[in-house]
Design a protein around this motif. Structure first.
Motif, mmCIF file in Angstrom:
data_model
loop_
_atom_site.group_PDB
_atom_site.id
_atom_site.type_symbol
_atom_site.label_atom_id
_atom_site.label_comp_id
_atom_site.label_asym_id
_atom_site.label_seq_id
_atom_site.Cartn_x
_atom_site.Cartn_y
_atom_site.Cartn_z
ATOM 1 N N UNK A 98 0.802 -1.215 0.000
ATOM 2 C CA UNK A 98 0.000 0.000 0.000
ATOM 3 C C UNK A 98 0.837 1.267 0.000
ATOM 4 N N UNK A 99 0.192 2.343 -0.421
ATOM 5 C CA UNK A 99 0.818 3.663 -0.395
ATOM 6 C C UNK A 99 -0.213 4.674 0.105
ATOM 7 N N UNK A 100 0.222 5.537 1.020
ATOM 8 C CA UNK A 100 -0.709 6.481 1.672
ATOM 9 C C UNK A 100 -0.963 7.685 0.773
ATOM 10 N N UNK A 101 -2.228 8.011 0.631
ATOM 11 C CA UNK A 101 -2.648 9.235 -0.053
ATOM 12 C C UNK A 101 -3.434 10.069 0.940
ATOM 13 N N UNK A 102 -3.004 11.303 1.123
ATOM 14 C CA UNK A 102 -3.682 12.210 2.041
ATOM 15 C C UNK A 102 -4.046 13.477 1.286
ATOM 16 N N UNK A 103 -5.330 13.814 1.309
ATOM 17 C CA UNK A 103 -5.831 14.998 0.618
ATOM 18 C C UNK A 103 -6.303 15.989 1.667
ATOM 19 N N UNK A 104 -5.669 17.140 1.689
ATOM 20 C CA UNK A 104 -6.033 18.159 2.669
ATOM 21 C C UNK A 104 -7.066 19.110 2.085
ATOM 22 N N UNK A 105 -7.908 19.620 2.957
ATOM 23 C CA UNK A 105 -8.984 20.525 2.502
ATOM 24 C C UNK A 105 -8.524 21.975 2.510
#
Length: 122
Positions: A115-122
């Motif tokens: 897996x690879x982490x994806x983080x989307x900030x608002x």
């Protein structure tokens, strides 16, 4: 023994883009149907898209029109181009090999990558 390694995750602002890669080794890649799934904290693993050996693709409604899967059989790699990212896309993204059954069920797959982490900030 097929082995998969995802890469390309990271932190991005809402509306941004990322391109994930999944490198495959140990099998006849051109014969494999590959899937992308994601899992957010406290939630079940969720289907994202499938790309068949024929290059036909299938998408979850939540990503249709924003995400695009592709494969390069010469490089034994599948890609997930993610555009117009939203905070709700935040998750660990996994690739896996479809072995049997329904393409949108995680139980139909094996040989999962880490897996690879994806983080989307608002």
């Amino acid at each position: 023994q097929v082995q998969l390694v995802e890469s390309g995750g990271g932190l991005v602002q809402a509306g941004g883009s990322l391109r994930l890669s999944c490198a495959v080794s140990g099998g006849t890649f051109s014969d494999l149907t590959m899937g992308w799934f994601r899992q957010a904290p406290g939630k079940e693993r969720e289907f994202v898209m499938t790309i068949r050996w024929s290059h036909n693709t299938y998408y979850a409604d939540s990503v249709k029109g924003r995400f695009a899967g592709s494969r390069d059989d010469a490089k034994n790699t599948v890609y997930l181009e993610m555009n117009s990212l939203k905070p709700e896309d935040t998750a660990v993204y996994y690739c896996a090999v479809l072995r049997r059954g329904t393409y949108y069920l995680a139980t139909s797959y094996d040989s999962w990558g880490p897996g690879t982490q994806v983080t989307v900030s608002s």
